[in-house]
Every structure is written in C-alpha cells, then in structure tokens.
Design a protein around this motif. Structure first.
Motif, short mmCIF file in Angstrom:
data_model
loop_
_atom_site.label_atom_id
_atom_site.label_comp_id
_atom_site.label_asym_id
_atom_site.label_seq_id
_atom_site.Cartn_x
_atom_site.Cartn_y
_atom_site.Cartn_z
N MET A 141 0.84 -1.20 0.00
CA MET A 141 0.00 0.00 0.00
C MET A 141 0.87 1.25 0.00
N ALA A 143 0.12 4.70 0.68
CA ALA A 143 -1.05 5.43 1.19
C ALA A 143 -0.72 6.91 1.41
N GLY A 200 -5.77 7.48 7.32
CA GLY A 200 -4.66 7.08 6.45
C GLY A 200 -4.91 5.79 5.69
N TYR A 201 -6.20 5.38 5.60
CA TYR A 201 -6.53 4.18 4.82
C TYR A 201 -6.99 4.59 3.41
N ILE A 202 -6.63 3.74 2.46
CA ILE A 202 -7.01 3.99 1.07
C ILE A 202 -8.46 3.57 0.86
N GLY A 207 -8.37 -2.54 2.98
CA GLY A 207 -8.20 -2.64 4.43
C GLY A 207 -6.73 -2.58 4.82
N ASP A 208 -6.41 -3.13 5.97
CA ASP A 208 -5.03 -3.12 6.46
C ASP A 208 -4.30 -4.32 5.87
N ALA A 209 -3.39 -4.04 4.95
CA ALA A 209 -2.72 -5.14 4.23
C ALA A 209 -1.94 -6.04 5.18
N GLY A 210 -1.22 -5.44 6.14
CA GLY A 210 -0.44 -6.25 7.08
C GLY A 210 -1.34 -7.19 7.87
N1 URA Z 1 -1.91 0.63 4.88
C1 URA Z 1 -2.79 -0.37 4.70
O1 URA Z 1 -2.51 -1.51 5.04
N2 URA Z 1 -3.99 -0.08 4.15
C2 URA Z 1 -4.34 1.16 3.77
O2 URA Z 1 -5.44 1.35 3.26
C3 URA Z 1 -3.40 2.19 3.97
C4 URA Z 1 -2.19 1.89 4.53
#
Ligand code: URA
Length: 217
Positions: A141, A143, A200-202, A207-210
């Motif tokens: 991401m 972002a 700060g999310y796209i 979602g949260d890639a990690g």
């Molecule tokens: N990092 C993520 O994992 N997802 C986002 O949308 C933005 C930053």
C-alpha cells in the motif's frame, strides 16, 4: 482530492493486465480468507514483477544447446535488490523472488512517532555493494506516502544505481507525496484508488494489508 490522471505522470505505471485486475478484485473483498489473501498477493507479486523489471539490463552469454553453440541474453539477478518496507512488504517478497531468485533482499522498518508524526527508523539492513545495485522497494500500500518517502530517502544514502517502488494499491495523495520528494522513483501499481480517509486508509482499498496478510485483525 482531484483524481490523478496516470497518463499525465510518466513515472506512474498502472498494470492493467486482466489477470492482475481480477486478482486485485478478489483481494479487496472483505470476506477473502487470510490464506486466499496471502496466495493472491503472492500470485499478483509474480505478475507485477514482470512489469517492474521490463527494462532490466541483459548481457550476452555464450551457451551450448544440445545442438550447437549460441549467444543468448541473460540478466544478472544478483544485482537486483528487493527492499521490503516492514511488515506488509514481506508479503510481496515470496512472489517476486520466485521470478528473480538471484535477487538480494533488504529490509526497512519504520514507525510513526505519535507526537511528531515523523517516520522513525527501527531497522535497516541492506546487502553489500549497494552502489552496484538496482533497488525495487516493495510495500502493498502506498497510502500517505510518508513511509515510502522516508524509506527511499534512507536507501538513497547507500547510493544504489536506481530505485523503483512496487505496490498493489495507491491513491493520489501517496503518488503525489512520493513523486514530489523523489521524482526519479518510478511507481508501479495495480490501481490508483479514489482517496485516503482521515485514518490514512485507502478508499475503497482493501483494508489493512499487514493484518490481512498475517491474520492479525
Ligand atoms: N496501509 C494499509 O494496510 N492499508 C491502507 O489502506 C493504507 C495503509
């Protein structure tokens, strides 16, 4: 936020191949399991790496086929370094290394100081002889772009020959932030989404890639 026109920014490469787009759509779905998210990320990474290495230098080698001697082209994979921005960048490594197994790997760990909001480095390890190497920074991401800028700034201190940035998803804010500080760094992505939200999310994003890679939601 004004939509970003990829055609107006030659250093932005959106990989529109149908297989890439299809797999990205599957990853975006909120009910994709951790194992399928990870598998799709792996598959997408192998596809995206073809695009990001398209201009890789090759040299001639003389080889023996079963029938005769010929001169053929060969890349020097050992000159390439994939640099993962921890932790989500690690989700891209297996896929890219399956296509370029001779590449080296570096890691950059950054966290955001809650008071200053600046990226603070907690880990940095690169292979030797960076001045001989081409770097591809990987993070699913792009972002806010703050970590990307900090990582690229730090990697530049090692004076590599070139730096590219490979992600799955970005947004106008991320592209603009990275491009403004590092206009020499070409960005490769499967999509440029609409915008960043206040956290700060796209959006619409994935979602949260990690968390989705490592099942830590
Ligand atoms: N990092 C993520 O994992 N997802 C986002 O949308 C933005 C930053």
């Amino acid at each position: 936020m004004i939509p970003l026109d990829p055609a107006a920014l030659p250093s932005l490469h959106v990989v529109t191949h149908p297989l890439v787009q299809h797999k990205l759509t599957l990853m975006r779905k909120k009910d994709a399991s951790t194992s399928s998210f990870r598998r799709l990320l792996n598959e997408l990474s192998t596809l995206m790496v073809y695009e990001v290495t398209r201009d890789m230098a090759t040299h001639d080698v003389v080889i023996e086929t079963p029938l005769e001697t010929m001169t053929a082209r060969q890349i020097d994979g050992k000159k390439l370094v994939f640099v993962s921005i921890l932790r989500a960048g690690n989700g891209i490594l297996d896929g890219v290394l399956s296509v370029v197994p001779g590449a080296r790997v570096g890691h950059v760990g950054l966290y955001r100081d809650p008071k200053t909001l600046q990226a603070v480095e907690y880990y940095f390890k690169m292979p030797k002889n960076m001045e001989e190497r081409d770097v591809i920074v990987v993070d699913p991401m792009l972002a806010t772009g703050n970590s990307a800028v900090a990582a690229v700034t730090r990697i530049k201190q090692c004076q590599p020959k070139s730096i590219k940035f490979l992600c799955l998803l970005t947004c106008p804010e991320g592209v603009n932030t990275l491009h403004q500080t590092h206009p020499d760094v070409h960005i490769y992505t499967a999509a440029v989404d609409r915008e960043l939200n206040d956290h700060g999310y796209i959006l619409p994003g994935l979602g949260d890639a990690g968390d989705r890679i490592f099942g830590t939601q």
